[in-house]
Design a protein around this motif. Structure first.
Motif, PDB file in Angstrom:
ATOM      1  N   ALA A 100       0.815  -1.213   0.000  1.00 19.99           N
ATOM      2  CA  ALA A 100       0.000   0.000   0.000  1.00 19.99           C
ATOM      3  C   ALA A 100       0.851   1.266   0.000  1.00 19.99           C
ATOM      4  CB  ALA A 100      -0.935   0.007   1.214  1.00 19.99           C
ATOM      5  N   VAL A 101       2.154   1.150   0.249  1.00 18.45           N
ATOM      6  CA  VAL A 101       3.040   2.313   0.253  1.00 18.45           C
ATOM      7  C   VAL A 101       3.414   2.635  -1.194  1.00 18.45           C
ATOM      8  CG1 VAL A 101       5.268   3.231   1.019  1.00 18.45           C
ATOM      9  CG2 VAL A 101       3.928   1.744   2.539  1.00 18.45           C
ATOM     10  N   PRO A 102       3.088   3.838  -1.661  1.00 17.64           N
ATOM     11  CA  PRO A 102       3.287   4.139  -3.082  1.00 17.64           C
ATOM     12  C   PRO A 102       4.750   4.395  -3.441  1.00 17.64           C
ATOM     13  CG  PRO A 102       2.456   6.080  -1.952  1.00 17.64           C
ATOM     14  CD  PRO A 102       2.445   4.958  -0.937  1.00 17.64           C
ATOM     15  N   VAL A 103       5.082   4.023  -4.654  1.00 21.03           N
ATOM     16  CA  VAL A 103       6.370   4.356  -5.250  1.00 21.03           C
ATOM     17  C   VAL A 103       6.121   5.482  -6.247  1.00 21.03           C
ATOM     18  CG1 VAL A 103       8.307   3.514  -6.639  1.00 21.03           C
ATOM     19  CG2 VAL A 103       7.192   1.989  -4.990  1.00 21.03           C
ATOM     20  N   GLY A 104       6.966   6.495  -6.213  1.00 22.32           N
ATOM     21  CA  GLY A 104       6.774   7.642  -7.089  1.00 22.32           C
ATOM     22  C   GLY A 104       6.963   7.297  -8.549  1.00 22.32           C
ATOM     23  N   PRO A 105       6.472   8.163  -9.442  1.00 26.88           N
ATOM     24  CA  PRO A 105       6.635   7.921 -10.884  1.00 26.88           C
ATOM     25  C   PRO A 105       8.088   7.863 -11.310  1.00 26.88           C
ATOM     26  CG  PRO A 105       5.795  10.142 -10.461  1.00 26.88           C
ATOM     27  CD  PRO A 105       5.724   9.409  -9.175  1.00 26.88           C
ATOM     28  N   ASP A 106       8.969   8.433 -10.479  1.00 23.80           N
ATOM     29  CA  ASP A 106      10.407   8.379 -10.773  1.00 23.80           C
ATOM     30  C   ASP A 106      11.074   7.142 -10.181  1.00 23.80           C
ATOM     31  OD1 ASP A 106      10.094   9.064  -8.141  1.00 23.80           O
ATOM     32  OD2 ASP A 106      11.493  10.759  -8.172  1.00 23.80           O
ATOM     33  N   GLY A 107      10.255   6.249  -9.596  1.00 22.27           N
ATOM     34  CA  GLY A 107      10.804   5.026  -9.010  1.00 22.27           C
ATOM     35  C   GLY A 107      11.386   5.208  -7.637  1.00 22.27           C
ATOM     36  N   ALA A 108      11.184   6.380  -7.020  1.00 24.11           N
ATOM     37  CA  ALA A 108      11.755   6.662  -5.704  1.00 24.11           C
ATOM     38  C   ALA A 108      10.705   6.502  -4.608  1.00 24.11           C
ATOM     39  CB  ALA A 108      12.320   8.079  -5.675  1.00 24.11           C
ATOM     40  N   LEU A 109      11.183   6.348  -3.376  1.00 29.38           N
ATOM     41  CA  LEU A 109      10.327   6.279  -2.200  1.00 29.38           C
ATOM     42  C   LEU A 109      10.469   7.576  -1.406  1.00 29.38           C
ATOM     43  CD1 LEU A 109      11.169   2.651  -1.013  1.00 29.38           C
ATOM     44  CD2 LEU A 109       8.969   3.397  -1.933  1.00 29.38           C
ATOM     45  N   GLU A 110       9.346   8.141  -0.989  1.00 32.96           N
ATOM     46  CA  GLU A 110       9.368   9.361  -0.189  1.00 32.96           C
ATOM     47  C   GLU A 110       9.714   9.008   1.256  1.00 32.96           C
ATOM     48  OE1 GLU A 110       8.925  12.473  -1.014  1.00 32.96           O
ATOM     49  OE2 GLU A 110       8.157  12.348  -3.076  1.00 32.96           O
ATOM     50  N   VAL A 111      10.764   9.639   1.787  1.00 36.32           N
ATOM     51  CA  VAL A 111      11.191   9.367   3.158  1.00 36.32           C
ATOM     52  C   VAL A 111      10.069   9.685   4.146  1.00 36.32           C
ATOM     53  CG1 VAL A 111      12.785  10.083   4.990  1.00 36.32           C
ATOM     54  CG2 VAL A 111      13.635   9.689   2.671  1.00 36.32           C
ATOM     55  N   SER A 112       9.306  10.729   3.878  1.00 32.90           N
ATOM     56  CA  SER A 112       8.234  11.119   4.796  1.00 32.90           C
ATOM     57  C   SER A 112       7.170  10.041   4.924  1.00 32.90           C
ATOM     58  CB  SER A 112       7.595  12.428   4.328  1.00 32.90           C
ATOM     59  OG  SER A 112       7.018  12.282   3.037  1.00 32.90           O
ATOM     60  N   ARG A 113       6.992   9.216   3.881  1.00 36.38           N
ATOM     61  CA  ARG A 113       6.033   8.116   3.955  1.00 36.38           C
ATOM     62  C   ARG A 113       6.620   6.899   4.656  1.00 36.38           C
ATOM     63  NH1 ARG A 113       1.466   8.437   0.773  1.00 36.38           N
ATOM     64  NH2 ARG A 113       1.387  10.146  -0.764  1.00 36.38           N
ATOM     65  N   LEU A 114       7.944   6.780   4.627  1.00 37.80           N
ATOM     66  CA  LEU A 114       8.594   5.617   5.227  1.00 37.80           C
ATOM     67  C   LEU A 114       8.824   5.771   6.722  1.00 37.80           C
ATOM     68  CD1 LEU A 114      11.338   4.908   2.507  1.00 37.80           C
ATOM     69  CD2 LEU A 114       9.053   3.906   2.687  1.00 37.80           C
ATOM     70  N   GLU A 115       9.089   6.993   7.178  1.00 36.20           N
ATOM     71  CA  GLU A 115       9.483   7.212   8.575  1.00 36.20           C
ATOM     72  C   GLU A 115       8.456   6.715   9.598  1.00 36.20           C
ATOM     73  OE1 GLU A 115      12.492  11.039   8.467  1.00 36.20           O
ATOM     74  OE2 GLU A 115      10.324  11.409   8.243  1.00 36.20           O
ATOM     75  N   PRO A 116       7.136   6.854   9.357  1.00 34.69           N
ATOM     76  CA  PRO A 116       6.173   6.389  10.380  1.00 34.69           C
ATOM     77  C   PRO A 116       5.967   4.880  10.398  1.00 34.69           C
ATOM     78  CG  PRO A 116       5.228   8.105   8.932  1.00 34.69           C
ATOM     79  CD  PRO A 116       6.457   7.578   8.270  1.00 34.69           C
ATOM     80  N   LEU A 117       6.519   4.148   9.431  1.00 36.63           N
ATOM     81  CA  LEU A 117       6.199   2.725   9.304  1.00 36.63           C
ATOM     82  C   LEU A 117       6.872   1.894  10.393  1.00 36.63           C
ATOM     83  CD1 LEU A 117       6.617   2.243   5.436  1.00 36.63           C
ATOM     84  CD2 LEU A 117       4.491   2.600   6.711  1.00 36.63           C
ATOM     85  N   PRO A 118       6.172   0.873  10.918  1.00 38.11           N
ATOM     86  CA  PRO A 118       6.832  -0.095  11.803  1.00 38.11           C
ATOM     87  C   PRO A 118       7.966  -0.794  11.055  1.00 38.11           C
ATOM     88  CG  PRO A 118       4.443  -0.383  11.808  1.00 38.11           C
ATOM     89  CD  PRO A 118       4.758   0.557  10.692  1.00 38.11           C
ATOM     90  N   ALA A 119       8.963  -1.227  11.786  1.00 34.99           N
ATOM     91  CA  ALA A 119      10.139  -1.842  11.170  1.00 34.99           C
ATOM     92  C   ALA A 119       9.765  -3.019  10.272  1.00 34.99           C
ATOM     93  CB  ALA A 119      11.124  -2.279  12.244  1.00 34.99           C
ATOM     94  N   ALA A 120       8.793  -3.830  10.704  1.00 29.21           N
ATOM     95  CA  ALA A 120       8.411  -5.014   9.923  1.00 29.21           C
ATOM     96  C   ALA A 120       7.844  -4.631   8.568  1.00 29.21           C
ATOM     97  CB  ALA A 120       7.400  -5.854  10.698  1.00 29.21           C
ATOM     98  N   VAL A 121       7.081  -3.534   8.519  1.00 30.09           N
ATOM     99  CA  VAL A 121       6.504  -3.088   7.253  1.00 30.09           C
ATOM    100  C   VAL A 121       7.552  -2.385   6.409  1.00 30.09           C
ATOM    101  CG1 VAL A 121       4.712  -1.666   6.183  1.00 30.09           C
ATOM    102  CG2 VAL A 121       4.226  -2.899   8.301  1.00 30.09           C
ATOM    103  N   LEU A 122       8.381  -1.557   7.038  1.00 28.24           N
ATOM    104  CA  LEU A 122       9.434  -0.856   6.303  1.00 28.24           C
ATOM    105  C   LEU A 122      10.346  -1.841   5.581  1.00 28.24           C
ATOM    106  CD1 LEU A 122      11.071   1.641   5.523  1.00 28.24           C
ATOM    107  CD2 LEU A 122      12.258   1.458   7.733  1.00 28.24           C
ATOM    108  N   THR A 123      10.731  -2.896   6.260  1.00 33.37           N
ATOM    109  CA  THR A 123      11.594  -3.904   5.639  1.00 33.37           C
ATOM    110  C   THR A 123      10.926  -4.516   4.412  1.00 33.37           C
ATOM    111  OG1 THR A 123      12.620  -4.419   7.766  1.00 33.37           O
ATOM    112  CG2 THR A 123      12.853  -6.052   6.021  1.00 33.37           C
ATOM    113  N   ARG A 124       9.625  -4.789   4.507  1.00 31.39           N
ATOM    114  CA  ARG A 124       8.897  -5.354   3.366  1.00 31.39           C
ATOM    115  C   ARG A 124       8.848  -4.367   2.205  1.00 31.39           C
ATOM    116  NH1 ARG A 124       5.944 -10.015   4.427  1.00 31.39           N
ATOM    117  NH2 ARG A 124       6.787 -10.906   6.343  1.00 31.39           N
ATOM    118  N   VAL A 125       8.582  -3.099   2.516  1.00 34.32           N
ATOM    119  CA  VAL A 125       8.535  -2.089   1.462  1.00 34.32           C
ATOM    120  C   VAL A 125       9.856  -2.061   0.710  1.00 34.32           C
ATOM    121  CG1 VAL A 125       8.367   0.381   0.981  1.00 34.32           C
ATOM    122  CG2 VAL A 125       6.824  -0.662   2.659  1.00 34.32           C
TER     123      VAL A 125
END
Length: 342
Positions: A243-268
């Motif tokens: 459910a965590v989106p990847v940008g059209p440039d293929g990048a991940l926004e740090v602001s979307r990653l920072e709140p994630l639990p470690a288990a979900v962040l690792t999966r992303v």
């Protein structure tokens, strides 16, 4: 190897034979998308022979695919016998002769690659039923534990992972052997199944029996149950990660990653790296890339290996891919890219 008394619909399916047939029937009900026309990967061993017998009375059309790896003397005759046994059970049969290339992955892995490639080609759009049992599932989980794998590996094998179906994951190997005996089917015993140079053979004949003895039994069932429970957790973590989106440039926004639990962040990060061309990100890769989000100190990029599109003119065959934090995003670039992250 032929059936002494060919099994027919309405035959004497009792005891272990019924346990195998009931498992196949339950699989078909649980996965109607499998359809009525299936293939079965048949070696001639007890597991696959029992599966073929049950499938022949539970599905309308069954084709046994017998792979001859050519790794031992007489393998061609064993393959022909297995095909004949399948025909005696009412299935059609094809023998697939493959060449096992030594690609540095070891004989077990090389044979597996050759086998699955041949099955995938011969199935011609049909699903393929595989005869992995509860014992095989337990060995898979134990291997994952020994290698320090995460939940995705410890969940073991799926009952249905199109086009591969595994109806017997709840059936013990002893029941498939007894089923073949009760149905009058002659089983081929693969010499490789007792060759202690193979890791799984030692697990099956040395490690698991020792664990059963030390822990008072029920180990195989416990390991298989662990796989089932972890599968539920793994599916939910994957859902959250996807459910965590990847940008059209293929990048991940740090602001979307920072709140994630470690288990979900690792999966992303695992999914994202695979989509960028890193097919097998390691624990070290994931930990270091996660630190670009959770422990940002202006550190440099993380070499993640592999090849991929990059963002600096495209990565060639020998390009090295690097994950970096850049302007509030986590990106993958080839090693020609430079510049400090922010």
């Amino acid at each position: 190897m032929a059936a002494a008394d060919p099994v027919r619909p309405g035959g004497d399916w009792t005891g272990p034979a019924w346990a195998v047939r009931a498992a196949v029937r339950a699989f078909r009900r649980a996965h109607p998308e499998v359809g009525d026309d299936v293939c079965v990967a048949l070696s001639g061993g007890a597991d696959s022979l029992a599966l073929t017998a049950a499938a022949a009375v539970e599905f309308a059309v069954v084709t046994a695919l017998v792979v001859d790896h050519g790794l031992q003397e007489g393998s061609d005759a064993a393959a022909r016998d297995a095909a004949a046994a399948a025909r005696g059970l009412g299935a059609s049969a094809e023998v697939l002769v493959v060449v096992v290339d030594s690609d540095g992955s070891g004989p077990e892995a090389a044979a597996r690659t050759a086998r699955y490639t041949a099955l995938d080609t011969a199935r011609r759009g049909r699903p393929v039923l595989l005869a992995h049992t509860l014992d095989d599932q337990a060995e898979t989980v134990l291997l994952g534990l020994g290698r320090g794998s995460g939940a995705h590996s410890l969940r073991g094998m799926a009952a249905w992972d199109a086009p591969w179906g595994r109806p017997l994951l709840g059936v013990r190997a002893v029941d498939t052997r007894d089923a073949c005996r009760d149905l009058g089917l002659e089983v081929w015993n693969d010499p490789h199944n007792t060759d202690s140079s193979f890791t799984r053979v030692r697990l099956r004949h040395e490690v698991l029996p020792l664990l059963e003895d030390v822990l008072g039994g029920g180990v195989a069932e416990g390991l298989a149950r662990t796989a089932t429970l972890l599968g539920v957790d793994d599916d939910e973590l994957d859902r959250l990660a996807r459910a965590v989106p990847v940008g059209p440039d293929g990048a991940l926004e740090v602001s979307r990653l920072e709140p994630l639990p470690a288990a979900v962040l690792t999966r992303v990060l695992r999914h994202w790296l695979r989509d960028r061309g890193i097919t097998s990100p390691t624990y070290a890769h994931l930990t270091a890339v996660a630190a670009l989000v959770t422990d940002w100190r202006g550190q440099g990029g993380v070499a993640v290996g592999g090849t991929g599109p990059g963002d600096a003119g495209g990565a060639g065959p020998s390009a090295r891919l690097v994950a970096r934090r850049r302007r509030g995003k986590v990106v993958v670039e080839n090693d020609r890219a430079s510049g400090a992250g922010t």
